[in-house]
Write a protein that holds these residues in place. Structure first.
Motif, PDB file in Angstrom:
ATOM      1  N   LYS A 260       0.833  -1.208   0.000  1.00  0.00           N
ATOM      2  CA  LYS A 260       0.000   0.000   0.000  1.00  0.00           C
ATOM      3  C   LYS A 260       0.863   1.252   0.000  1.00  0.00           C
ATOM      4  N   ALA A 261       1.905   1.265   0.835  1.00  0.00           N
ATOM      5  CA  ALA A 261       2.800   2.425   0.901  1.00  0.00           C
ATOM      6  C   ALA A 261       3.503   2.642  -0.441  1.00  0.00           C
TER       7      ALA A 261
ATOM      8  N   LYS B  90       2.419   1.689  -3.475  1.00  0.00           N
ATOM      9  CA  LYS B  90       1.454   2.125  -4.489  1.00  0.00           C
ATOM     10  C   LYS B  90       1.057   3.581  -4.279  1.00  0.00           C
ATOM     11  N   GLU B  91       0.924   4.001  -3.028  1.00  0.00           N
ATOM     12  CA  GLU B  91       0.552   5.389  -2.761  1.00  0.00           C
ATOM     13  C   GLU B  91       1.684   6.343  -3.163  1.00  0.00           C
ATOM     14  N   SER B  92       2.914   5.892  -3.033  1.00  0.00           N
ATOM     15  CA  SER B  92       4.056   6.739  -3.427  1.00  0.00           C
ATOM     16  C   SER B  92       4.088   6.955  -4.923  1.00  0.00           C
TER      17      SER B  92
ATOM     18  N   LYS C  50       1.604   7.543  -6.767  1.00  0.00           N
ATOM     19  CA  LYS C  50       0.588   8.523  -7.148  1.00  0.00           C
ATOM     20  C   LYS C  50       1.091   9.951  -6.988  1.00  0.00           C
TER      21      LYS C  50
END
Length: 221
Positions: A213-214, A216-218, A220
């Protein structure tokens, strides 16, 4: 347990010292913990695996292994190019104290690698995929407390990838794993914890889903 303490790593270039790949990385991997490394291309995942596996050394800092750790499966280095696959395998068997059963181990290595007659040809003539298969088969031939994998489940054709995944299932039941894979399903299948590499830093997560999750969020940002 494996302890990485304040590790920095960079490589020499034609123009001098290159940029830092890892900068002050520190974490500990408990025994019997399967860990997935995630991060963008060039984040230092393969570099970190080589440091943990002992086939490379930090520029600064230390890596302490309180267990038997394999070399990185899928890592094409560590083989003597002028020697055949068989001769390389014999050497590794002797290094690991298996002089007494070399013929049986060589048969198993050759069969798993699926490189047929190329086993008796110089490794310098191998493709990168053939080198990865041989390294993977060599790793499986010996008992380690922790196995390291760098995208090895993506090597070869569909049949070999399936066999590699089956082998990983067997390893996961008896040893720890540290692996790099761009397949989220593969990481979730084999890993409980995760390390996200970003801007030279390593971020530890007890849950592989949180690491993914961390990461994938980076992407964006």
């Amino acid at each position: 347990m494996i302890s990485v303490r304040d590790v920095y790593k960079r490589y020499r270039t034609d123009h001098g010292a290159g940029k830092w790949v890892l900068q002050g990385v520190s974490f500990s991997i408990p025994a019997n913990t399967n860990v997935g490394l995630v991060g963008r291309n060039g984040a230092g995942k393969s570099t970190l695996l080589r440091l943990i596996g002992g086939v490379d050394h930090p520029t600064k800092g230390s890596v302490e292994r309180h267990c038997r750790v394999s070399w990185p499966m899928g890592f094409g280095g560590g083989l003597q190019g002028s020697l055949t696959g068989r001769q390389n395998a014999k050497f590794v068997c002797r290094v690991h104290g298996h002089e007494h059963d070399i013929p049986e181990r060589l048969d198993a290595i050759q069969a798993f690698a699926e490189i047929d007659d190329a086993f008796d040809e110089p490794v310098k003539n191998y493709s990168s995929g053939m080198r990865s298969r041989l390294q993977f088969a060599l790793s499986l031939a010996f008992d380690f407390d922790v196995y390291i994998s760098d995208e090895v489940t993506a090597a070869g054709d569909a049949a070999f990838r399936k066999k590699a995944l089956q082998a990983f299932k067997g390893l996961a039941n008896r040893a720890g794993l540290i692996m790099v894979s761009h397949g989220e399903a593969t990481l979730r299948q084999f890993c409980s914890a995760g390390i996200w590499l970003n801007d030279g830093q390593a971020h530890w997560f007890d849950d592989i889903d949180d690491a993914l999750k961390a990461y994938k969020e980076s992407q964006k940002l």
